[in-house]
Design a protein around this motif. Sequence first.
Motif, mmCIF file in Angstrom:
data_model
loop_
_atom_site.group_PDB
_atom_site.id
_atom_site.type_symbol
_atom_site.label_atom_id
_atom_site.label_comp_id
_atom_site.label_asym_id
_atom_site.label_seq_id
_atom_site.Cartn_x
_atom_site.Cartn_y
_atom_site.Cartn_z
ATOM 1 N N LYS A 1 0.826 -1.205 0.000
ATOM 2 C CA LYS A 1 0.000 0.000 0.000
ATOM 3 C C LYS A 1 0.862 1.258 0.000
ATOM 4 O O LYS A 1 0.521 2.250 -0.643
ATOM 5 N N ALA A 2 1.987 1.218 0.709
ATOM 6 C CA ALA A 2 2.895 2.369 0.726
ATOM 7 C C ALA A 2 3.429 2.638 -0.683
ATOM 8 O O ALA A 2 3.502 3.789 -1.114
ATOM 9 N N ILE A 3 3.771 1.576 -1.393
ATOM 10 C CA ILE A 3 4.283 1.721 -2.758
ATOM 11 C C ILE A 3 3.216 2.319 -3.672
ATOM 12 O O ILE A 3 3.513 3.211 -4.474
ATOM 13 N N GLU A 4 1.987 1.863 -3.528
ATOM 14 C CA GLU A 4 0.888 2.408 -4.335
ATOM 15 C C GLU A 4 0.751 3.912 -4.159
ATOM 16 O O GLU A 4 0.647 4.664 -5.129
ATOM 17 N N ILE A 5 0.732 4.336 -2.902
ATOM 18 C CA ILE A 5 0.574 5.764 -2.600
ATOM 19 C C ILE A 5 1.793 6.545 -3.082
ATOM 20 O O ILE A 5 1.659 7.630 -3.657
ATOM 21 N N ALA A 6 2.991 6.003 -2.875
ATOM 22 C CA ALA A 6 4.214 6.688 -3.303
ATOM 23 C C ALA A 6 4.236 6.868 -4.816
ATOM 24 O O ALA A 6 4.603 7.943 -5.315
ATOM 25 N N LYS A 7 3.826 5.842 -5.565
ATOM 26 C CA LYS A 7 3.781 5.960 -7.032
ATOM 27 C C LYS A 7 2.771 7.026 -7.445
ATOM 28 O O LYS A 7 3.034 7.823 -8.345
ATOM 29 N N GLU A 8 1.625 7.029 -6.779
ATOM 30 C CA GLU A 8 0.598 8.022 -7.091
ATOM 31 C C GLU A 8 1.112 9.436 -6.821
ATOM 32 O O GLU A 8 0.906 10.345 -7.634
ATOM 33 N N LEU A 9 1.798 9.615 -5.693
ATOM 34 C CA LEU A 9 2.337 10.938 -5.367
ATOM 35 C C LEU A 9 3.468 11.335 -6.325
ATOM 36 O O LEU A 9 3.587 12.511 -6.685
#
Length: 154
Positions: A82-90
């Motif tokens: 989930k952290a990776i998902e949010i980081a990619k989105e940001l």
Amino acid sequence: FYAHPNNTIDNEIDLISLFAMLYSKTEKNEMGYHSKLVPLLEFAYAHIKALQTWNGEEIHPYYPKISFNLLKLYAYTNDNAKAIEIAKELCNYYEQLNDTTQYINLLTILSQLYDNAGMTNQHDSCQNILEVSPIYQEFLKLLEEKNDTTKSIN
């Protein structure tokens, strides 16, 4: 309270702040504290995403901060996916804004998350982008100078 149609993001943030203060008094360990905050921020994040969709993808003013705080909570609670998902989105968000400094900051975090998750190819890809970034190279140079100064003082 959250599900009320007239609820606002401001109300949610105030409530999250209140719960954070209460949890800090009652939780014995930091992992428990952070784990309790995750669902609260996830709801605020989902609310913001829904508003952005409703408003024709216009970015909500709290989107970057809520997303980044959620990213930190996911990383702290070892939810790398989930952290990776949010980081990619940001990363995509700051790249579209041409905010190179924030993009590099998020790319550095994403690289570390990939490394923690054992995703070597993705980590290397992030590192390759960072290596050619003048901003990142300047940052490394400043760190090196700071370390040299600290060593000479000691």
